[in-house]
Design a protein around this motif. Structure first.
Motif, mmCIF file in Angstrom:
data_model
loop_
_atom_site.group_PDB
_atom_site.id
_atom_site.type_symbol
_atom_site.label_atom_id
_atom_site.label_comp_id
_atom_site.label_asym_id
_atom_site.label_seq_id
_atom_site.Cartn_x
_atom_site.Cartn_y
_atom_site.Cartn_z
ATOM 1 N N PHE A 120 0.929 -1.290 0.112
ATOM 2 C CA PHE A 120 -0.039 -0.020 0.036
ATOM 3 C C PHE A 120 0.967 1.378 0.053
ATOM 4 O O PHE A 120 2.048 1.352 0.462
ATOM 5 N N PHE A 123 -1.414 3.432 4.866
ATOM 6 C CA PHE A 123 -2.442 2.535 5.334
ATOM 7 C C PHE A 123 -2.885 3.475 6.683
ATOM 8 O O PHE A 123 -1.879 3.440 7.581
ATOM 9 N N LEU A 141 -3.687 2.551 -2.658
ATOM 10 C CA LEU A 141 -3.026 1.744 -3.436
ATOM 11 C C LEU A 141 -1.884 2.467 -4.012
ATOM 12 O O LEU A 141 -2.019 3.667 -4.087
#
Length: 437
Positions: A120, A123, A141
């Motif tokens: 990621f 996060f 993402l």
């Protein structure tokens, strides 16, 4: 969840069953020696104490126990309970202690076979929400997509059988009211099957695919896209949808936005049940987001109910019969559904009264849901009588159908949506009936 032993969970839930059952018996005994006002006060006290016990016990436990508790709280909106008891049960909709981020990180990295930093762009360690089965976090993402990462609670699958074993005892108390053992076993099996499916996020991904096929072209509904490369049995990654919780939406929504949202929820049920035979069967208000213009976003596709075309066709015949006032057609359809196992006049009358307690307010042209203060009370009164007629039963397939209908009706009533409901419903039931041929 991981630190809560199977014995400990079973002891807590078994204790809850004992308390509720003993309280019911005690209330019945005391009521036999009380006048009408005394019986009313005893009944209110019993409901309030039972609600407090459920919130205290189920609110501490995640998994099936908490999930069933939320279903009880949703049903409480349509039960003849004191306001204080309903308010207590509503706490089960919002309670949920966050899981420490270190455990979330460990689960995600194990499931996706890589570090959060590798998988990621960012996060958020603070949870977006903690529910009975999972916790959600916002992330981005590497391609810039904003997503929601749902992570199944550790140990929740191991606790399922323990929770259901004890909660079965709560259902079994229904036998004291004269309900048939086979009826209760059927309901239990249906609840167990749906809950088991909610513990598999690959199954939820398949549900999402079907909902995109069924509702992807509806301009008033939003279905999130999932990211297959980031999905396992315990982790699922979905696009983050725009919108606000219903309580926030209602504060500023225009009548036009309320109407659009309400009709979208109505179509979600009617299209889902009678055309696609596919229902989003977890109608918790937290599973919906509302945009300013009235578009509705759907969240959480773990609990989805599918129907056989013949069963839903018989249900559609029952709805049509009630709408057109055909008593013989209604009784045959209800028998075909497996909901009437007798021939008595009393059974027929209660079925007829139940259907018309729901339909009568909708029969005379456009009707605004949520404006008839007596509508729910009338249904409650008939349901009370129905409990005393064991030949009228609840077939397993009807459990999540009516759970969904009740939840969406509650939300549509808050939205104050107006429609000529028989005119809207009839094409859907005719379609389902035609599919049986």
């Amino acid at each position: 969840m991981a630190n809560d032993s199977r014995f400990g969970r079973l002891a807590r839930l078994g204790g809850l069953t004992t308390k509720v059952t003993s309280g019911w018996i005690g209330q019945r005994v005391r009521s036999a020696f009380a006048d009408e006002e005394g019986r009313r006060k005893l009944e209110e006290r019993f409901h309030l104490e039972s609600a407090a016990q459920m919130v205290e016990t189920l609110g501490r436990l995640k998994g099936a126990a908490m999930k069933v508790g939320q279903s009880i709280s949703l049903a409480a909106q349509h039960l003849d309970l004191p306001e204080d008891a309903r308010a207590l049960l509503n706490k089960l909709q919002s309670q949920g202690e966050p899981v420490p981020f270190e455990r979330i990180r460990a689960t995600v990295e194990r499931e996706l076979e890589g570090t959060l930093e590798a998988k990621f762009k960012s996060f958020d360690p603070h949870p977006l929400g903690t529910a009975s089965l999972a916790q959600a976090h916002v992330a981005f993402l590497h391609d810039g997509s904003e997503v929601v990462v749902k992570v199944l609670h550790d140990g929740v699958d191991d606790a399922l059988d323990t929770d259901l074993m004890a909660l079965r005892g709560l259902l079994a108390t229904g036998r004291a009211l004269g309900r048939d053992k086979d009826e209760l076993e059927g309901v239990f099996a249906e609840v167990r099957e749906r809950l088991s499916e909610e513990l598999d996020y690959l199954h939820e991904a398949r549900n999402l695919h079907e909902f995109h096929r069924a509702f992807g072209a509806d301009p008033d509904l939003r279905i999130p896209r999932h990211h297959p490369a980031y999905c396992t049995e315990r982790v699922i990654v979905l696009d983050r949808l725009p919108g606000k919780p219903m309580t926030v939406f209602l504060q500023t929504a225009t009548p036009e936005a309320r109407q659009r949202a309400g009709l979208a929820l109505a179509r979600l049920f009617l299209d889902g049940a009678f055309r696609h035979r596919l229902l989003h069967a977890d109608p918790h208000p937290g599973n919906f987001l509302f945009e300013e213009d009235g578009r509705v976003g759907l969240l959480d596709f773990g609990c989805v109910k599918r129907f056989d075309r013949f069963w839903i066709g018989h249900y559609a015949r029952a709805v049509k019969a009630a709408l057109i006032g055909d008593r013989a057609m209604l009784f045959q359809a209800v028998r075909d559904l497996g909901a009437w196992r007798g021939e008595s006049e009393k059974g027929g009358d209660i079925i007829w009264d139940f259907c018309h307690s729901i339909i009568d307010p909708l029969q005379h042209g456009p009707h605004t849901l949520g404006t008839d203060d007596t509508a729910v009370e009338k249904v409650q009164a008939v349901v009370k009588r129905m409990w005393a007629v064991p030949e009228v039963v609840g077939p397993p397939d009807i459990v999540f159908l009516h759970r969904t209908l009740g939840g969406l009706y509650t939300m549509a009533s808050q939205l104050k949506v107006t429609e000529d409901w028989p005119k809207m419903v009839m094409p859907y039931v005719d379609h389902a009936i035609s599919e049986m041929r």
